[in-house]
Design a protein around this motif. Structure first.
Motif, PDB file in Angstrom:
ATOM      1  N   THR A   1      -5.697 -15.447   6.824  1.00 26.33           N
ATOM      2  CA  THR A   1      -7.117 -15.471   7.233  1.00 26.33           C
ATOM      3  C   THR A   1      -7.648 -16.905   7.265  1.00 26.33           C
TER       4      THR A   1
ATOM      5  N   GLU B   1      -5.825 -19.627   7.930  1.00 21.85           N
ATOM      6  CA  GLU B   1      -5.249 -20.263   9.107  1.00 21.85           C
ATOM      7  C   GLU B   1      -5.939 -19.771  10.373  1.00 21.85           C
ATOM      8  N   ARG B   2      -6.255 -18.494  10.421  1.00 16.97           N
ATOM      9  CA  ARG B   2      -6.936 -17.920  11.589  1.00 16.97           C
ATOM     10  C   ARG B   2      -8.319 -18.546  11.749  1.00 16.97           C
ATOM     11  N   ALA B   3      -9.060 -18.718  10.637  1.00 24.71           N
ATOM     12  CA  ALA B   3     -10.409 -19.311  10.701  1.00 24.71           C
ATOM     13  C   ALA B   3     -10.313 -20.761  11.173  1.00 24.71           C
ATOM     14  N   ARG B   4      -9.355 -21.499  10.680  1.00 20.46           N
ATOM     15  CA  ARG B   4      -9.201 -22.905  11.087  1.00 20.46           C
ATOM     16  C   ARG B   4      -8.844 -23.000  12.571  1.00 20.46           C
ATOM     17  N   LEU B   5      -7.916 -22.091  13.059  1.00 17.00           N
ATOM     18  CA  LEU B   5      -7.540 -22.077  14.462  1.00 17.00           C
ATOM     19  C   LEU B   5      -8.748 -21.756  15.337  1.00 17.00           C
ATOM     20  N   ASP B   6      -9.572 -20.783  14.926  1.00 14.21           N
ATOM     21  CA  ASP B   6     -10.763 -20.439  15.697  1.00 14.21           C
ATOM     22  C   ASP B   6     -11.723 -21.619  15.762  1.00 14.21           C
ATOM     23  N   ALA B   7     -11.843 -22.354  14.628  1.00 12.56           N
ATOM     24  CA  ALA B   7     -12.730 -23.518  14.616  1.00 12.56           C
ATOM     25  C   ALA B   7     -12.209 -24.605  15.555  1.00 12.56           C
TER      26      ALA B   7
ATOM     27  N   MET C   1     -10.361 -24.194  18.187  1.00 12.24           N
ATOM     28  CA  MET C   1     -10.528 -23.722  19.563  1.00 12.24           C
ATOM     29  C   MET C   1     -11.975 -23.847  20.007  1.00 12.24           C
ATOM     30  N   ALA C   2     -12.906 -23.581  19.096  1.00 15.76           N
ATOM     31  CA  ALA C   2     -14.325 -23.671  19.413  1.00 15.76           C
ATOM     32  C   ALA C   2     -14.706 -25.138  19.650  1.00 15.76           C
ATOM     33  N   ASP C   3     -14.156 -26.065  18.845  1.00 16.27           N
ATOM     34  CA  ASP C   3     -14.445 -27.484  19.011  1.00 16.27           C
ATOM     35  C   ASP C   3     -13.900 -27.997  20.345  1.00 16.27           C
TER      36      ASP C   3
ATOM     37  N   ASP D   1     -13.526 -26.273  23.113  1.00 17.46           N
ATOM     38  CA  ASP D   1     -14.323 -25.746  24.221  1.00 17.46           C
ATOM     39  C   ASP D   1     -15.617 -26.520  24.385  1.00 17.46           C
TER      40      ASP D   1
END
Length: 155
Positions: free
Chosen positions: A140, A142-148, A150-152, A154
């Motif tokens: 969880t 690693e998933r949160a860091r990856l989402d962050a 990806m958001a940065d 974009d």
């Protein structure tokens, strides 16, 4: 000098097959003698094992050659002569035993063993094929860091 040596070697090589059959064994009838020679090619010498009775100098081969010629002069067919020799000495004297009865095991053993070996090799090689490594799942954090990340990217 070399051509004479070559000629002598060639003569010895060509005459080698006729050495075993003695002049006193040859039949007067050329047709019967030809049949005897054909039969002699399919009968194995019981002593030599790798030679037919016409090529062997063993005493038993001489006896067999005489027996074959005796049977032919008595009027037997080629098959009857071969059967008589086989009855007397067993199928061991045949270079090509009949494909029947227990001999079928010998005739089929080679191909069956080759098929079994091919199947075994196939199964062995199929079992050695590398499998794809499982894809690890993300925690969880690693998933949160990856989402962050990806958001940065974009924005």
């Amino acid at each position: 000098m070399r051509p004479r040596l070559l000629l002598a070697a060639l003569a010895v090589t060509l005459a080698q097959a006729a050495w075993a059959v003695q002049p006193d064994e040859v039949l007067a009838d050329p047709a019967l003698e030809a049949r005897a020679r054909e039969i002699g090619q399919v009968l194995r010498c019981p002593v030599c094992q790798g030679e037919n009775i016409d090529e062997s100098n063993a005493p038993i081969s001489r006896d067999l050659r005489l027996y074959v010629r005796e049977r032919l002069t008595a009027g037997d067919t080629d098959a009857q002569v071969i059967d008589a020799v086989t009855t007397r000495f067993g199928e061991f004297v045949l270079f090509e035993p009949k494909a029947e009865g227990g001999n079928l095991v010998l005739y089929w053993a080679g191909p069956v063993m080759a098929l079994i070996a091919a199947l075994g090799a196939f199964l062995f090689l199929r079992g050695r094929r590398p499998e794809a490594a499982p894809v690890p799942t993300l925690t969880t954090d690693e998933r949160a860091r990856l989402d962050a990340l990806m958001a940065d990217q974009d924005s």
